[in-house]
Design a protein around this motif. Sequence first.
Motif, mmCIF file in Angstrom:
data_model
loop_
_atom_site.group_PDB
_atom_site.id
_atom_site.type_symbol
_atom_site.label_atom_id
_atom_site.label_comp_id
_atom_site.label_asym_id
_atom_site.label_seq_id
_atom_site.Cartn_x
_atom_site.Cartn_y
_atom_site.Cartn_z
ATOM 1 N N LEU A 14 38.532 40.959 36.838
ATOM 2 C CA LEU A 14 39.069 41.113 38.246
ATOM 3 C C LEU A 14 40.498 40.198 38.402
ATOM 4 C CD1 LEU A 14 39.332 42.570 40.929
ATOM 5 C CD2 LEU A 14 37.331 40.812 41.753
ATOM 6 N N VAL A 15 41.662 40.855 38.110
ATOM 7 C CA VAL A 15 42.698 39.925 38.097
ATOM 8 C C VAL A 15 43.213 39.975 39.630
ATOM 9 C CG1 VAL A 15 45.138 39.646 37.425
ATOM 10 C CG2 VAL A 15 43.377 40.966 35.902
ATOM 11 N N GLY A 16 43.326 38.848 40.297
ATOM 12 C CA GLY A 16 43.623 38.648 41.688
ATOM 13 C C GLY A 16 42.066 38.277 42.559
ATOM 14 N N ALA A 17 41.407 37.726 41.758
ATOM 15 C CA ALA A 17 39.837 37.483 42.288
ATOM 16 C C ALA A 17 39.875 36.861 43.254
ATOM 17 C CB ALA A 17 38.955 37.252 41.201
ATOM 18 N N THR A 18 40.947 35.835 43.554
ATOM 19 C CA THR A 18 40.966 34.954 44.650
ATOM 20 C C THR A 18 41.557 35.330 46.029
ATOM 21 O OG1 THR A 18 42.860 34.134 43.866
ATOM 22 C CG2 THR A 18 41.079 32.806 43.155
ATOM 23 N N GLY A 19 42.138 36.702 45.849
ATOM 24 C CA GLY A 19 42.806 37.464 46.865
ATOM 25 C C GLY A 19 41.970 38.091 47.762
ATOM 26 N N LEU A 20 42.828 38.660 48.937
ATOM 27 C CA LEU A 20 42.084 39.228 50.076
ATOM 28 C C LEU A 20 41.151 40.449 49.547
ATOM 29 C CD1 LEU A 20 41.193 39.040 53.104
ATOM 30 C CD2 LEU A 20 43.399 40.364 53.525
ATOM 31 N N VAL A 21 42.179 41.444 48.928
ATOM 32 C CA VAL A 21 41.310 42.448 48.343
ATOM 33 C C VAL A 21 40.393 41.996 47.196
ATOM 34 C CG1 VAL A 21 42.017 44.753 46.962
ATOM 35 C CG2 VAL A 21 43.405 44.091 48.881
ATOM 36 N N GLY A 22 40.710 41.151 46.484
ATOM 37 C CA GLY A 22 40.007 40.687 45.374
ATOM 38 C C GLY A 22 38.632 40.084 46.013
ATOM 39 N N PRO B 156 36.457 36.610 36.367
ATOM 40 C CA PRO B 156 37.457 36.442 37.539
ATOM 41 C C PRO B 156 38.822 35.974 37.171
ATOM 42 C CG PRO B 156 35.830 34.934 37.831
ATOM 43 C CD PRO B 156 35.679 35.569 36.619
ATOM 44 N N ALA B 157 39.925 36.314 37.352
ATOM 45 C CA ALA B 157 41.213 35.883 36.751
ATOM 46 C C ALA B 157 42.132 35.792 37.975
ATOM 47 C CB ALA B 157 41.810 36.737 35.859
ATOM 48 N N ALA B 158 42.939 34.940 38.127
ATOM 49 C CA ALA B 158 44.324 34.734 39.068
ATOM 50 C C ALA B 158 45.356 33.930 38.579
ATOM 51 C CB ALA B 158 43.529 34.118 40.172
ATOM 52 N N SER B 159 46.187 33.543 39.415
ATOM 53 C CA SER B 159 47.263 32.546 38.927
ATOM 54 C C SER B 159 46.958 31.586 38.068
ATOM 55 C CB SER B 159 48.473 32.605 39.877
ATOM 56 O OG SER B 159 48.057 31.643 40.870
ATOM 57 N N GLU B 160 48.002 30.740 37.573
ATOM 58 C CA GLU B 160 47.552 29.538 37.125
ATOM 59 C C GLU B 160 47.143 28.530 37.875
ATOM 60 O OE1 GLU B 160 47.262 28.813 33.654
ATOM 61 O OE2 GLU B 160 48.265 30.756 32.950
ATOM 62 N N ARG B 161 47.584 28.740 39.290
ATOM 63 C CA ARG B 161 47.024 27.819 40.368
ATOM 64 C C ARG B 161 45.637 27.841 40.547
ATOM 65 N NH1 ARG B 161 51.396 30.806 42.476
ATOM 66 N NH2 ARG B 161 50.046 32.357 43.154
ATOM 67 N N SER B 162 45.160 28.846 40.156
ATOM 68 C CA SER B 162 43.669 29.127 40.530
ATOM 69 C C SER B 162 42.886 28.881 39.535
ATOM 70 C CB SER B 162 43.248 30.297 41.338
ATOM 71 O OG SER B 162 44.197 30.477 42.543
ATOM 72 N N VAL B 163 43.231 28.641 38.252
ATOM 73 C CA VAL B 163 42.293 28.578 37.046
ATOM 74 C C VAL B 163 41.533 27.246 37.208
ATOM 75 C CG1 VAL B 163 42.349 27.876 34.577
ATOM 76 C CG2 VAL B 163 43.999 29.439 35.714
ATOM 77 N N ILE C 122 40.114 45.449 36.705
ATOM 78 C CA ILE C 122 40.742 45.722 38.117
ATOM 79 C C ILE C 122 41.626 44.823 38.599
ATOM 80 C CG2 ILE C 122 40.072 46.776 40.220
ATOM 81 C CD1 ILE C 122 37.179 46.820 39.025
ATOM 82 N N PHE C 123 42.873 45.407 38.936
ATOM 83 C CA PHE C 123 44.112 44.568 39.248
ATOM 84 C C PHE C 123 44.356 44.633 40.807
ATOM 85 C CE2 PHE C 123 47.235 43.023 35.813
ATOM 86 C CZ PHE C 123 46.322 42.956 34.745
ATOM 87 N N SER C 124 44.319 43.342 41.365
ATOM 88 C CA SER C 124 45.011 43.413 42.653
ATOM 89 C C SER C 124 45.574 42.286 42.837
ATOM 90 C CB SER C 124 43.974 43.452 43.726
ATOM 91 O OG SER C 124 44.435 43.792 45.083
ATOM 92 N N ALA C 125 46.744 42.053 42.238
ATOM 93 C CA ALA C 125 47.458 40.769 42.006
ATOM 94 C C ALA C 125 49.226 40.673 42.303
ATOM 95 C CB ALA C 125 47.116 40.098 40.674
ATOM 96 N N GLY C 126 49.285 41.959 42.827
ATOM 97 C CA GLY C 126 50.964 42.114 43.167
ATOM 98 C C GLY C 126 51.517 42.816 41.667
ATOM 99 N N SER C 127 52.491 43.727 42.233
ATOM 100 C CA SER C 127 53.134 44.404 41.073
ATOM 101 C C SER C 127 53.756 43.777 39.676
ATOM 102 C CB SER C 127 54.515 44.931 41.541
ATOM 103 O OG SER C 127 54.211 46.065 42.576
#
Length: 329
Positions: free
Chosen positions: A5-13, A32-39, A67-72
């Motif tokens: 899940l890319v964008g796992a820390t976001g609202l949709v995630g 769960p994956a997200a930006s480097e900030r959240s690793v 599944i992606f919800s991390a912006g375009s």
Amino acid sequence: MKIALVGATGLVGSVMRKVLEERGFCNCEFIPAASERSVGKEVSFAGRSCKVVSVADAIAARPDFAIFSAGSSASLLYAPQFAEVGTTVIDNSSAWRGYEHIPLVVPEINIDAVSPADRIIANPNCSTIQMVLALAPLHWKYKIHRLVISTYQSVTGTGMKAVTQLNAERAGQPCEKVYPYVIDLNVLPHGGSFEANGYTSEEMKLVNETRKILSDNKIMITATVVRVPVFGGHSEAVNVEFENEYDLAEVRRLLEEMPGIIVQDTPEANLYPMPRFAKDRDEVFVGRLRRDESQPKTLNMWIVADNLRKGAATNAIQIMQKLIEKRGL
Ligand code: A2P
């Protein structure tokens, strides 16, 4: 089954995690994956705590689905890299929706648009999904000629920062603004960015995505997208002109028979769809069905759904479930 899940820390995630749990994926290998900030941060899934990894590490794990919800921009960059290792990507951003070779899918309508070789599948825009689900059975029966759409969209469609802005404004606290104006006690006729033709990107998504999902480039469509200080979901007033005459009782029956639709239309009991009550529901609610008395063959309807659910997470996970079924995974 391995699911990233890319964008796992976001609202949709976060809603995607919940919907995955509800739909029987608790035992999957969850990445769960997200930006480097959240690793290294932890997110919860199926009663356990899972460490967020970088997108590169998620690709290296070669999941069955991402599944992606991390912006375009993240989707444009990383979706092909997942596809390269054999992962099927279901992308909630707008990055891939416009490409002719990329299926844009609402499973109840056009899951057959996905071929066995497809590795990138686009999840449509939230306001488009709820609208086309209600329009599809009517289009199949009476053929839509023209749509005039006005939306009343929840701040949740803009992400976590917009929710924070509205909450802070309500509490009278200072906050970072994601909208150009105060959103509390206000409405902004502005969703996305303005384009050369004077429409916004969100308005043009309704035009282009509706035609693609319903496989009909001739449908005439005009839309006004409005952001309202609401959390529960998106609402839409849709004026539908058909090519053929329709029967109101049959319209109601067609909608009642459509999977995923609930008709709430008893005006004498003040029963009509509202975002407050659509929140956390997977269904799309339809009401205020009535003839447009100003011209023939034309219907007015009111469509409401939780944009984070059917408009995003639920639809994406339903696509994955259908593909698991079709591909025998
Ligand atoms: P992060 O939390 O590390 O910023 P929202 O729509 O609620 O703002 O959430 C956006 C999601 O997309 C977050 O999980 C965010 O991670 C993630 N994200 C944003 N940019 C990237 C990127 N370049 N690569 C991977 N994930 C990203």
